[in-house]
Motif scaffolding. Sequence first.
Motif, PDB file in Angstrom:
ATOM      1  N   SER A   1       0.760  -1.104  -0.025  1.00 58.61           N
ATOM      2  CA  SER A   1      -0.096  -0.037  -0.072  1.00 58.61           C
ATOM      3  C   SER A   1       0.813   1.214   0.006  1.00 58.61           C
ATOM      4  O   SER A   1       0.410   2.465  -0.368  1.00 58.61           O
ATOM      5  N   VAL A   2       2.071   1.276   0.637  1.00 57.41           N
ATOM      6  CA  VAL A   2       2.865   2.345   0.686  1.00 57.41           C
ATOM      7  C   VAL A   2       3.311   2.861  -0.634  1.00 57.41           C
ATOM      8  O   VAL A   2       2.872   4.108  -1.090  1.00 57.41           O
TER       9      VAL A   2
ATOM     10  N   ASN B   1       0.085   3.786  -3.012  1.00 61.63           N
ATOM     11  CA  ASN B   1      -0.656   5.106  -2.664  1.00 61.63           C
ATOM     12  C   ASN B   1       0.383   6.190  -2.909  1.00 61.63           C
ATOM     13  O   ASN B   1      -0.371   7.205  -3.585  1.00 61.63           O
TER      14      ASN B   1
ATOM     15  N   ALA C   1      -0.331   6.786   2.592  1.00 64.00           N
ATOM     16  CA  ALA C   1       0.874   5.862   2.231  1.00 64.00           C
ATOM     17  C   ALA C   1       1.576   5.912   3.750  1.00 64.00           C
ATOM     18  O   ALA C   1       2.106   4.734   4.389  1.00 64.00           O
ATOM     19  N   ARG C   2       1.374   7.133   4.247  1.00 58.42           N
ATOM     20  CA  ARG C   2       2.355   7.150   5.741  1.00 58.42           C
ATOM     21  C   ARG C   2       1.448   6.363   6.636  1.00 58.42           C
ATOM     22  O   ARG C   2       2.092   5.810   7.480  1.00 58.42           O
TER      23      ARG C   2
ATOM     24  N   SER D   1      -0.248   3.724   6.041  1.00 58.85           N
ATOM     25  CA  SER D   1       0.072   2.449   5.846  1.00 58.85           C
ATOM     26  C   SER D   1       1.600   1.823   6.445  1.00 58.85           C
ATOM     27  O   SER D   1       1.624   0.807   6.940  1.00 58.85           O
ATOM     28  N   LEU D   2       2.398   2.854   6.232  1.00 61.36           N
ATOM     29  CA  LEU D   2       3.676   2.571   6.757  1.00 61.36           C
ATOM     30  C   LEU D   2       3.633   2.424   8.323  1.00 61.36           C
ATOM     31  O   LEU D   2       4.216   1.481   8.893  1.00 61.36           O
TER      32      LEU D   2
ATOM     33  N   ALA E   1      11.926   0.616   7.272  1.00 59.29           N
ATOM     34  CA  ALA E   1      10.676   1.456   7.173  1.00 59.29           C
ATOM     35  C   ALA E   1      10.942   2.801   7.382  1.00 59.29           C
ATOM     36  O   ALA E   1      10.445   3.681   7.048  1.00 59.29           O
TER      37      ALA E   1
ATOM     38  N   ALA F   1      10.337   6.223   5.519  1.00 57.32           N
ATOM     39  CA  ALA F   1       9.496   7.320   6.243  1.00 57.32           C
ATOM     40  C   ALA F   1      10.001   8.597   6.037  1.00 57.32           C
ATOM     41  O   ALA F   1       9.139   9.680   5.978  1.00 57.32           O
TER      42      ALA F   1
ATOM     43  N   LEU G   1       9.279  10.272   2.797  1.00 60.51           N
ATOM     44  CA  LEU G   1       7.852  10.425   2.609  1.00 60.51           C
ATOM     45  C   LEU G   1       7.668  11.691   3.318  1.00 60.51           C
ATOM     46  O   LEU G   1       6.808  12.436   2.890  1.00 60.51           O
TER      47      LEU G   1
END
Length: 120
Positions: free
Chosen positions: A32-33, A36, A56-57, A59-60, A88, A92, A95
């Motif tokens: 998903s990350v 999205n 996305a964030r 989902s992370l 991860a 982040a 992102l």
Amino acid sequence: MALVSEIYKCTETFPRREIYGLTNQIRRAAVSVPSNIAEGKGRRSKKEYVQFLYRARGSLHELETQLEIALNLGYLPAGLFGQVREAASAVARPLNGLITSVEDQLHPDSREPTADSPEN
């Protein structure tokens, strides 16, 4: 996308009974990350784009929580957990920077002045 590959590899050793449970949840969150991010980039406005970046964030964060659950259940060794969690975090950081950048483009006047910025 490298994180997704890493997640798939590390979940291969999870118990078979978890294939439709935690394994599936972890993999879906990981996929998903980037999905999205890509979907948001294809949208017509920056406002929509930033909404997908927030997804996305989210989902992370979901992925990090699920990895902790896998660690607590003994499905993921501590060393591997640390590696995946760092991967991860490595996703982040840029992102979060991208979210800030797109939001700044949406609201260029909302930035708070700093000591170095000229007063208007």
